[in-house]
Scaffold this motif. Structure first.
Motif, PDB file in Angstrom:
ATOM      1  N   ARG A   1       0.827  -1.211   0.000  1.00  0.00           N
ATOM      2  CA  ARG A   1       0.000   0.000   0.000  1.00  0.00           C
ATOM      3  C   ARG A   1       0.856   1.254   0.000  1.00  0.00           C
ATOM      4  NH1 ARG A   1      -1.850   4.126  -0.319  1.00  0.00           N
ATOM      5  NH2 ARG A   1      -3.910   4.928   0.229  1.00  0.00           N
ATOM      6  N   ASN A   2       1.960   1.221   0.747  1.00  0.00           N
ATOM      7  CA  ASN A   2       2.853   2.388   0.807  1.00  0.00           C
ATOM      8  C   ASN A   2       4.274   1.903   1.010  1.00  0.00           C
ATOM      9  OD1 ASN A   2       4.147   4.807   1.170  1.00  0.00           O
ATOM     10  ND2 ASN A   2       2.910   5.485   2.922  1.00  0.00           N
ATOM     11  N   LEU A   3       5.118   2.134   0.010  1.00  0.00           N
ATOM     12  CA  LEU A   3       6.495   1.637   0.062  1.00  0.00           C
ATOM     13  C   LEU A   3       7.429   2.589   0.801  1.00  0.00           C
ATOM     14  CD1 LEU A   3       6.870   0.497  -3.663  1.00  0.00           C
ATOM     15  CD2 LEU A   3       5.933  -0.783  -1.746  1.00  0.00           C
ATOM     16  N   GLN A   4       6.967   3.802   1.043  1.00  0.00           N
ATOM     17  CA  GLN A   4       7.888   4.822   1.544  1.00  0.00           C
ATOM     18  C   GLN A   4       8.489   4.538   2.905  1.00  0.00           C
ATOM     19  OE1 GLN A   4       5.440   8.440   0.811  1.00  0.00           O
ATOM     20  NE2 GLN A   4       7.103   8.981  -0.561  1.00  0.00           N
ATOM     21  N   PRO A   5       7.705   4.024   3.881  1.00  0.00           N
ATOM     22  CA  PRO A   5       8.313   3.799   5.202  1.00  0.00           C
ATOM     23  C   PRO A   5       9.110   2.493   5.288  1.00  0.00           C
ATOM     24  CG  PRO A   5       5.897   3.917   5.337  1.00  0.00           C
ATOM     25  CD  PRO A   5       6.264   3.743   3.911  1.00  0.00           C
ATOM     26  N   LEU A   6       9.149   1.723   4.206  1.00  0.00           N
ATOM     27  CA  LEU A   6       9.724   0.386   4.287  1.00  0.00           C
ATOM     28  C   LEU A   6      11.239   0.390   4.189  1.00  0.00           C
ATOM     29  CD1 LEU A   6       7.292  -1.597   1.978  1.00  0.00           C
ATOM     30  CD2 LEU A   6       7.130  -1.213   4.438  1.00  0.00           C
ATOM     31  N   GLY A   7      11.838  -0.562   4.890  1.00  0.00           N
ATOM     32  CA  GLY A   7      13.289  -0.717   4.830  1.00  0.00           C
ATOM     33  C   GLY A   7      13.650  -2.144   4.461  1.00  0.00           C
ATOM     34  N   GLY A   8      14.941  -2.442   4.524  1.00  0.00           N
ATOM     35  CA  GLY A   8      15.415  -3.769   4.171  1.00  0.00           C
ATOM     36  C   GLY A   8      14.819  -4.864   5.046  1.00  0.00           C
ATOM     37  N   GLY A   9      14.615  -4.544   6.309  1.00  0.00           N
ATOM     38  CA  GLY A   9      14.033  -5.531   7.221  1.00  0.00           C
ATOM     39  C   GLY A   9      12.632  -5.936   6.804  1.00  0.00           C
ATOM     40  N   ASP A  10      11.853  -4.981   6.323  1.00  0.00           N
ATOM     41  CA  ASP A  10      10.494  -5.281   5.869  1.00  0.00           C
ATOM     42  C   ASP A  10      10.536  -6.202   4.653  1.00  0.00           C
ATOM     43  OD1 ASP A  10      10.214  -1.923   6.626  1.00  0.00           O
ATOM     44  OD2 ASP A  10       9.075  -3.453   7.726  1.00  0.00           O
TER      45      ASP A  10
ATOM     46  N   VAL B   1      18.433   0.995  12.043  1.00  0.00           N
ATOM     47  CA  VAL B   1      18.124   0.610  10.657  1.00  0.00           C
ATOM     48  C   VAL B   1      16.837  -0.188  10.615  1.00  0.00           C
ATOM     49  CG1 VAL B   1      20.443   0.740   9.664  1.00  0.00           C
ATOM     50  CG2 VAL B   1      19.745  -1.334  10.866  1.00  0.00           C
ATOM     51  N   GLY B   2      15.921   0.152  11.511  1.00  0.00           N
ATOM     52  CA  GLY B   2      14.629  -0.535  11.520  1.00  0.00           C
ATOM     53  C   GLY B   2      14.790  -1.984  11.934  1.00  0.00           C
ATOM     54  N   SER B   3      14.037  -2.851  11.282  1.00  0.00           N
ATOM     55  CA  SER B   3      13.975  -4.252  11.707  1.00  0.00           C
ATOM     56  C   SER B   3      15.006  -5.133  11.022  1.00  0.00           C
ATOM     57  CB  SER B   3      12.580  -4.804  11.404  1.00  0.00           C
ATOM     58  OG  SER B   3      12.299  -4.670  10.016  1.00  0.00           O
ATOM     59  N   PHE B   4      15.941  -4.549  10.250  1.00  0.00           N
ATOM     60  CA  PHE B   4      16.804  -5.358   9.404  1.00  0.00           C
ATOM     61  C   PHE B   4      17.603  -6.403  10.174  1.00  0.00           C
ATOM     62  CE2 PHE B   4      18.638  -6.601   5.582  1.00  0.00           C
ATOM     63  CZ  PHE B   4      20.017  -6.665   5.669  1.00  0.00           C
ATOM     64  N   SER B   5      18.269  -5.987  11.253  1.00  0.00           N
ATOM     65  CA  SER B   5      19.103  -6.943  11.997  1.00  0.00           C
ATOM     66  C   SER B   5      18.274  -8.109  12.519  1.00  0.00           C
ATOM     67  CB  SER B   5      19.789  -6.247  13.168  1.00  0.00           C
ATOM     68  OG  SER B   5      20.693  -5.270  12.700  1.00  0.00           O
ATOM     69  N   PHE B   6      17.121  -7.793  13.092  1.00  0.00           N
ATOM     70  CA  PHE B   6      16.290  -8.846  13.669  1.00  0.00           C
ATOM     71  C   PHE B   6      15.702  -9.752  12.588  1.00  0.00           C
ATOM     72  CE2 PHE B   6      16.829  -7.298  17.798  1.00  0.00           C
ATOM     73  CZ  PHE B   6      16.734  -5.925  17.770  1.00  0.00           C
ATOM     74  N   ALA B   7      15.392  -9.159  11.435  1.00  0.00           N
ATOM     75  CA  ALA B   7      14.883  -9.973  10.327  1.00  0.00           C
ATOM     76  C   ALA B   7      15.959 -10.956   9.850  1.00  0.00           C
ATOM     77  CB  ALA B   7      14.423  -9.078   9.186  1.00  0.00           C
TER      78      ALA B   7
END
Lengths: 438, 180
Positions: A117-126, A285-291
């Motif tokens: 729906r909206n790509l703007q807030p997304l990061g590598g973790g998503d 960096v958002g959720s990237f490490s945990f992902a």
């Protein structure tokens, strides 16, 4: 031809432990849940027609072709918020493993809907969560460490006195997951080499000084930046080393045994935990490490679990005898739970109502004492009872390790003994007819 | 051929297609020929599958070179006395729980693949502030930014200590709050 077909069959369908994918399911749910809850105040703003990106401006952000999202039809802010809450609820069920297949499918489809729906807030973790979620959706076995599986185990244990064999699955989802992580690291590494800062060693210093990402004050980043070449080059080496996992095992037989006996994959996972953990501590960096940690769990197979267990148990000898009341329903449940959590295989459960079995392991303990409280006998010969037994057991059950420090807070032990005493006192006042003694 | 064998063949085919599809999509555009042509053919055929299943991916985080531009958004309101700052969206002002997503959003509002004009997005962003003001109020977006230096040789701690950002300001989009 037969050899080729056998090799293909083995490559895609040999059986492996499903524990890794079970843990990956839990980790995926935990990471998603944490960031979904964090994003709750922004749901309407990011994902509804009243927010930052109405459909009329969508062409500036996302593609129009082959874009599947439920939020194309659900646009009302209240409805979008309710859908987000449904996503949170399904992720909770996925976490504990109730209807794991159905809840995984719902969670992944809803998460992808919000992302599309909206790509703007997304990061590598998503992105990683979407990719891993898809593999979880199609994997044949994701019930390990689930509530549903625990129920099956309980039914089997009540009748047979032993647990079911660990879950197995065909290896093909693991192959997809391994291919995915190889793509992440190798394509990322190739891209880095086309720039200048990764090759001249200044990249990490620059990143640490970007206030959008830095978690610590700049003076601290100034000091850390001296290590920029080390961090930068070692990261490149780490990324490209994953490429070696593509080399077939029958080719690596030429490598000396002294090197071959160590699993490259496990070392890479260990370094990955250190690198991504370091990134997470120093940078937002958002959720990237945990992902990425989530992917690592899915890559653990039978031999990895054996090595992990052996490494943790390397100084451990003997077993802990747990003496429980085999005719008390509450005690049976407790013993079953303890057995289920015994991932290090250190416990041996004995029904003290079985006189012969009890005499073999703990002849010095009397039935009257055993009837009053749970007793455990450590390899040293020392015994513990009641709350103290529970306190001692927690050291040996990995899932309860986080609880251990709290059990030693001042005041916890006396309260624990009191509570345990009350429970033990009342366990024999059963109204279900299951507490008859021989 | 039994159902079991047919099932296995279907799974093998699916795995091969999936791995080829995601591999081709993730591969960089600048790979040499003939890989580039092969990649494009695979992407053309499999992109409906990749997009529908949300398996699209590009792993260019902090690469080829990391982001060095640091931007903050400043929202101003026109008053009788001139322009008054009403909000700042930056690393020191955004709440921790949505710092990553909000700052990423404002950065993406500046980037544009293919050169599309993203003014409409930034206008929409500042229009959200109209709920606090009367109709006809003028709001504008002012951007402040600086670029982290790329030292040609490894800088010392003292060089980093001495670095002071050189902020540049530009006046971006302006909106008039509509009547509801």
């Amino acid at each position: 031809m037969n050899t080729l077909l056998t090799s293909i069959d083995r490559f895609f369908f040999r059986k492996i432990s499903a524990s890794g994918f079970g843990l990956m399911r839990i980790s995926w749910a935990l990471v998603s849940l944490a960031y979904l809850l964090q994003g709750l105040p922004d749901v309407v703003r990011y994902y509804s027609e009243d927010g930052l990106l109405p459909e009329s401006l969508g062409y500036l952000v996302f593609r129009t072709d082959y874009r599947f999202t439920l939020l194309n039809v659900i646009t009302d802010p209240t409805a979008v918020f309710i859908l987000y809450l449904l996503l949170i609820i399904s992720t909770c069920y996925m976490l504990i493993g109730m209807w794991p297949r159905l809840m995984t499918i719902i969670s992944v489809v809803l998460l992808c809907s919000f992302h599309e729906r909206n790509l703007q807030p997304l990061g590598g973790g998503d992105t990683v969560l979407r990719l891993v979620g898809f593999i979880l959706m199609i994997a044949p076995e994701i019930r390990a460490f689930s509530f549903d599986r625990a129920e099956e185990q309980w039914k089997h244990w009540k009748v047979r006195g032993i647990l079911l064999d660990p879950l197995k699955m065909s290896i093909w989802p693991y192959r997809l997951l391994l291919w995915q992580i190889l793509l992440i690291y190798i394509t990322s590494g190739i891209d880095k080499l086309t720039g200048t800062m990764w090759t001249d060693g200044t990249v990490v210093g620059a990143v640490l000084h970007h206030p959008h990402f830095a978690r610590f004050p700049m003076w601290w980043m100034d000091i850390l930046s001296v290590l920029s070449p080390f961090f930068g080059y070692s990261w490149l080496l780490f990324e490209f080393t994953w490429f070696l996992l593509l080399i077939p095992k029958n080719v690596t037989r030429i490598v000396p045994m002294s090197l071959r006996k160590h699993s490259l994959k496990r070392w890479l996972i260990l370094f990955g935990v250190l690198y991504h953990g370091g990134i997470c501590i120093l940078m937002d960096v958002g959720s990237f490490s945990f992902a990425m940690f989530t992917i690592y769990l899915g890559l653990l197979v039978d031999e990895d679990w054996v090595v992990i267990r052996t490494t943790i148990n390397r100084k451990w000898k003997g077993s802990i005898i747990v003496l429980y009341d085999g005719v008390c329903h509450l005690c049976q449940r407790g013993a079953f739970l303890v057995l289920l959590l015994d991932n290090l295989h250190r416990l041996s459960l004995i029904d003290f109502r079985d006189s012969a079995a009890k005499k073999k392991v703990a002849p010095e303990l009397h039935e009257e004492d055993l009837d009053r409280a749970l007793h455990i006998k450590l390899p040293s010969g020392k015994t513990r009872q009641g709350f103290d037994a529970f306190q001692a057991l927690c050291w040996h059950l990995p899932i309860l390790w986080l609880k251990v420090p709290f059990l030693y807070f001042p005041g916890v032990a006396p309260i624990g003994r009191l509570v345990y005493g009350k429970i033990a006192e009342n366990r024999n006042k059963c109204s279900d007819g299951k507490c008859k003694h021989k | 051929m039994g159902i079991r064998s047919a099932g296995k063949i279907a799974i093998v085919l699916f795995c091969v297609i999936h791995m080829a599809a995601v591999g081709a999509y993730a591969a960089p555009d600048y790979i040499p020929e003939p890989l580039k042509t092969a990649r494009q053919k695979i992407v053309d055929v499999t992109s409906p599958y990749i997009f529908t299943t949300s398996q699209w991916q590009k792993w260019n985080l902090f690469s080829p070179d990391p982001l060095r531009r640091v931007v903050t958004f400043h929202i101003d309101r026109e008053t009788k006395e001139g322009w008054e700052e009403i909000d700042v969206i930056g690393p020191d002002t955004v709440a921790w729980w949505h710092k990553a997503t909000e700052l990423k959003t404002i950065r993406r509002m500046e980037e544009s693949e293919g050169g599309a004009n993203l003014n409409a997005l930034r206008e929409r962003y500042i229009l959200a502030y109209c709920k606090d003001f009367a109709d006809g109020t003028k709001l504008r977006l002012r951007r402040l930014y600086y670029v982290i230096p790329h030292f040609e040789t490894l800088p010392t701690i003292a060089q980093w200590h001495a670095f002071q950002p050189e902020w540049t300001q530009d006046f971006d989009v302006q909106v008039t709050c509509p009547s509801t």
